[in-house]
Enzyme design. Structure first.
Site, PDB file in Angstrom:
ATOM      1  N   ASP A  47       0.814  -1.212   0.000  1.00  0.00           N
ATOM      2  CA  ASP A  47       0.000   0.000   0.000  1.00  0.00           C
ATOM      3  C   ASP A  47       0.853   1.269   0.000  1.00  0.00           C
ATOM      4  OD1 ASP A  47      -2.162  -1.662   0.164  1.00  0.00           O
ATOM      5  OD2 ASP A  47      -3.061  -0.676   1.909  1.00  0.00           O
ATOM      6  N   HIS A  97      -5.601   3.253  -4.431  1.00  0.00           N
ATOM      7  CA  HIS A  97      -5.619   3.434  -2.974  1.00  0.00           C
ATOM      8  C   HIS A  97      -5.838   4.902  -2.621  1.00  0.00           C
ATOM      9  CE1 HIS A  97      -5.115   2.034   1.061  1.00  0.00           C
ATOM     10  NE2 HIS A  97      -3.945   2.631   1.285  1.00  0.00           N
ATOM     11  N   TYR A 138      -6.968   3.018   4.866  1.00  0.00           N
ATOM     12  CA  TYR A 138      -7.134   2.458   6.213  1.00  0.00           C
ATOM     13  C   TYR A 138      -8.031   1.219   6.225  1.00  0.00           C
ATOM     14  CZ  TYR A 138      -5.562   7.224   7.198  1.00  0.00           C
ATOM     15  OH  TYR A 138      -4.871   8.406   7.199  1.00  0.00           O
ATOM     16  N   HIS A 191       3.844  -2.609   3.056  1.00  0.00           N
ATOM     17  CA  HIS A 191       4.068  -1.248   2.549  1.00  0.00           C
ATOM     18  C   HIS A 191       5.463  -1.147   1.946  1.00  0.00           C
ATOM     19  CE1 HIS A 191       0.995  -0.906   5.715  1.00  0.00           C
ATOM     20  NE2 HIS A 191       0.502   0.067   4.981  1.00  0.00           N
TER      21      HIS A 191
END
Length: 241
Positions: A47, A97, A138, A191
């Site tokens: 992400d 995203h 989130y 990430h």
């Protein structure tokens, strides 16, 4: 309206602690697609990128013939287009995203639509393709967000477990946590802006492959789910089929 949205009456925004139709035909043309109903598959998802270490991560994935799914922020797709282009060229899957990572459940409808569209535009400009998957920032979603995702023709992809890399920022802890939650068809949240994640990836990939896992895209893992636009997978707690 999708089958999930129509079954929801009034549900509050939920924070997902766990993550469609194929976004692109991004398996290597030299190899047959992996059948995750026949072999052990796992989908590593990254992400908030492309982060500054994305190039190193892509080098590692290429070395070990592993695929991943990148849920990109539009602002970084715009500032680091070379990584976006390379992700597509090397057979990885891209997802949306948002542009600046706001909580969609606390944003106006106009803001949500702008965040999604601006990211679609940035990715298309960088690599000539548009994401077909949405991961709300989130992991926060609700009925309204689902309806907007449906308008964009995008299922929402959440995760089965996280590496907790953003919290620990420790190579050993990230590896240990990821291996602890690894299971067939798992969708793992990671990430590529966390340096320790990227540093530990060679060893982690080798360990997963030694355990018999094929590292594939999200679309490979959920191929049999028959998701519709707006659907969320895995389902957030409290949602009904």
């Amino acid at each position: 309206m999708s089958r999930q949205i129509s079954s929801l009456l009034a549900i509050a925004a939920v924070c997902v602690t766990i993550a469609p139709a194929p976004a692109f035909a991004q398996t290597s043309p030299k190899k047959a697609p992996v059948d995750c109903s026949a072999v052990k598959c796992i989908a590593l998802t990254f992400d908030d990128g492309p982060g500054q270490y994305a190039g190193t991560l892509l080098d590692t994935l290429k070395k070990y013939d592993a695929k991943a799914t990148f849920f990109l922020e539009g602002q970084y797709a715009k500032s680091r287009p070379q990584y976006v282009k390379r992700m597509v060229a090397e057979g990885h899957e891209l997802g949306n995203h948002s542009y600046r990572h706001p909580d969609f459940t606390k944003s106006s409808e106009a803001t949500i639509k702008a965040e999604i569209q601006q990211t679609q535009d940035a990715v298309k400009k960088a690599a000539g393709v548009e994401p077909k998957l949405l991961r709300p920032p989130y992991g926060m979603t609700d009925v309204r967000v689902s309806e907007i995702a449906e308008q964009f023709g995008m299922p929402q992809i959440l995760w089965t477990a996280g590496s907790e890399d953003w919290a620990s920022k420790n190579v050993e802890a990230i590896q240990k946590q990821t291996l602890a939650v690894a299971k067939p068809n798992a969708i793992i949240l990671m990430h590529d802006w966390v340096k320790q994640t990227v540093d530990g990836m060679p060893s982690l990939i080798k360990t997963l492959q030694h355990k018999g896992y094929h590292l594939v895209t999200v679309s490979d893992v959920i191929k049999e789910e028959k998701l519709e636009p707006g659907d969320a997978f895995p389902l957030p707690q409290g949602w009904e089929q």
